[in-house]
Design a protein around this motif. Structure first.
Motif, PDB file in Angstrom:
ATOM      1  N   GLY A  32       0.744  -1.415   0.023  1.00 45.14           N
ATOM      2  CA  GLY A  32       0.092   0.058  -0.166  1.00 45.14           C
ATOM      3  C   GLY A  32       0.770   1.116   0.066  1.00 45.14           C
ATOM      4  O   GLY A  32       1.792   1.057  -0.250  1.00 45.14           O
ATOM      5  N   LYS A  33       0.167   2.371   0.341  1.00 44.63           N
ATOM      6  CA  LYS A  33       1.010   3.748   0.286  1.00 44.63           C
ATOM      7  C   LYS A  33       1.603   3.981   1.676  1.00 44.63           C
ATOM      8  O   LYS A  33       2.959   4.642   1.349  1.00 44.63           O
ATOM      9  N   ALA A  34       1.349   3.350   2.774  1.00 47.32           N
ATOM     10  CA  ALA A  34       2.045   3.820   3.984  1.00 47.32           C
ATOM     11  C   ALA A  34       2.412   2.564   4.813  1.00 47.32           C
ATOM     12  O   ALA A  34       2.840   2.819   5.759  1.00 47.32           O
ATOM     13  N   ARG A  39       5.340   1.171   9.602  1.00 45.92           N
ATOM     14  CA  ARG A  39       4.878   2.413   8.648  1.00 45.92           C
ATOM     15  C   ARG A  39       5.938   2.895   8.144  1.00 45.92           C
ATOM     16  O   ARG A  39       6.113   3.619   6.989  1.00 45.92           O
ATOM     17  N   ASN A  40       7.208   2.749   8.797  1.00 47.76           N
ATOM     18  CA  ASN A  40       8.372   3.549   8.269  1.00 47.76           C
ATOM     19  C   ASN A  40       9.318   2.368   7.579  1.00 47.76           C
ATOM     20  O   ASN A  40       9.491   1.381   8.128  1.00 47.76           O
ATOM     21  N   HIS A  41       9.966   2.707   6.457  1.00 49.83           N
ATOM     22  CA  HIS A  41      11.004   1.756   5.848  1.00 49.83           C
ATOM     23  C   HIS A  41      12.111   1.173   6.548  1.00 49.83           C
ATOM     24  O   HIS A  41      12.401   0.046   6.815  1.00 49.83           O
ATOM     25  N   ASN A  42      12.514   2.367   7.376  1.00 50.13           N
ATOM     26  CA  ASN A  42      13.973   2.012   8.241  1.00 50.13           C
ATOM     27  C   ASN A  42      13.458   0.935   9.373  1.00 50.13           C
ATOM     28  O   ASN A  42      14.195   0.334   9.722  1.00 50.13           O
TER      29      ASN A  42
END
Length: 82
Positions: A47-49, A66-69
């Motif tokens: 998805g987007k988030a 929610r955060n890639h890191n």
């Protein structure tokens, strides 16, 4: 386990070992290092988030962030546990 099944498993295990040895020999011939094993847990966008941490062996989602890191940190953490 049935002896015939155990024998077949042993044969496949020996063939896998010989395959790994042959691959290492081929890489030695061309002067390149043998590639390592791919990571077990990968981060995929969902998805987007959201980012899912997916087990590459089973294809099941083991977590999400929610955060890639943060998702990458979770994947590294799961990799160290397994």
């Amino acid at each position: 386990m049935h002896p015939a099944i155990q024998l077949a498993n042993d044969v496949r295990k020996a063939l896998r070992q010989r395959s790994h040895i042959a691959i290492a020999d081929f890489y030695e011939l061309i002067g390149q290092p043998v590639p390592g094993a791919p990571p077990r847990f990968v981060v995929r966008m969902a998805g987007k988030a959201f980012f899912h941490v997916v087990d590459s062996r089973t294809g099941k989602v083991r977590g999400f962030r929610r955060n890639h890191n943060e998702a990458c940190a979770l994947a590294r953490q799961l990799e160290q546990k397994e």
